[in-house]
Design a protein around this motif. Structure first.
Motif, PDB file in Angstrom:
ATOM      1  N   UNK A 173     -33.618 -16.093 -47.289  1.00  0.00           N
ATOM      2  CA  UNK A 173     -34.116 -15.720 -48.820  1.00  0.00           C
ATOM      3  C   UNK A 173     -35.644 -16.350 -48.509  1.00  0.00           C
ATOM      4  N   UNK A 174     -36.442 -15.970 -49.500  1.00  0.00           N
ATOM      5  CA  UNK A 174     -37.786 -16.335 -49.574  1.00  0.00           C
ATOM      6  C   UNK A 174     -38.110 -17.888 -49.620  1.00  0.00           C
ATOM      7  N   UNK A 175     -37.133 -18.346 -50.501  1.00  0.00           N
ATOM      8  CA  UNK A 175     -37.243 -19.941 -50.575  1.00  0.00           C
ATOM      9  C   UNK A 175     -36.991 -20.781 -49.301  1.00  0.00           C
ATOM     10  N   UNK A 176     -36.207 -20.201 -48.312  1.00  0.00           N
ATOM     11  CA  UNK A 176     -35.885 -20.892 -47.111  1.00  0.00           C
ATOM     12  C   UNK A 176     -37.119 -21.014 -46.249  1.00  0.00           C
ATOM     13  N   UNK A 177     -38.069 -19.807 -46.211  1.00  0.00           N
ATOM     14  CA  UNK A 177     -39.413 -19.790 -45.822  1.00  0.00           C
ATOM     15  C   UNK A 177     -40.469 -20.758 -46.429  1.00  0.00           C
ATOM     16  N   UNK A 178     -40.288 -20.838 -47.679  1.00  0.00           N
ATOM     17  CA  UNK A 178     -41.082 -21.796 -48.270  1.00  0.00           C
ATOM     18  C   UNK A 178     -40.880 -22.996 -47.930  1.00  0.00           C
ATOM     19  N   UNK A 179     -39.671 -23.474 -47.776  1.00  0.00           N
ATOM     20  CA  UNK A 179     -39.297 -24.899 -47.727  1.00  0.00           C
ATOM     21  C   UNK A 179     -39.635 -24.997 -46.124  1.00  0.00           C
TER      22      UNK A 179
END
Length: 103
Positions: free
Chosen positions: A91-97
């Motif tokens: 998910x995009x949130x994984x990349x942001x993290x």
């Protein structure tokens, strides 16, 4: 003590494969800790995507990532690419993290 002049980073996949293929001295330094350490690291890596990724999958991913970088004018560092291979964001949130941790 000699310090390496050039340090190379390796992915979890490479660590997993190296430990899986290890045929050398079981005690390593005679301390007897190597079998326990190897077992603990292998157990951890078996819970990660590292045990499911092949060289072919990684190469395909890196080609697609390079294409993405070109299309979107983005440049990812080698460390960011390595983190993506290690974590396998879904998910995009994984990349942001991941990017937050790399700052």
């Amino acid at each position: 003590m000699e310090i390496a002049k050039e340090i190379k980073l390796i992915t979890n996949v490479e660590v997993y494969q190296a430990l899986k293929d290890w045929k050398g001295d079981k005690t390593l330094s005679g301390s007897g800790e190597f079998p326990w350490t190897k077992s603990a690291v292998m157990r951890y890596l078996e819970m990660t995507p590292a045990c499911h990724l092949s060289d072919e999958k990684i190469q395909n991913f890196l080609r697609e990532l390079e294409s993405f970088e070109t299309r979107h004018g983005v440049h990812l560092t080698p460390n960011e690419k390595m983190q993506m291979i290690n974590i396998v964001p879904v998910q995009a949130v994984d990349i942001h993290t991941m990017n937050w941790f790399l700052l």
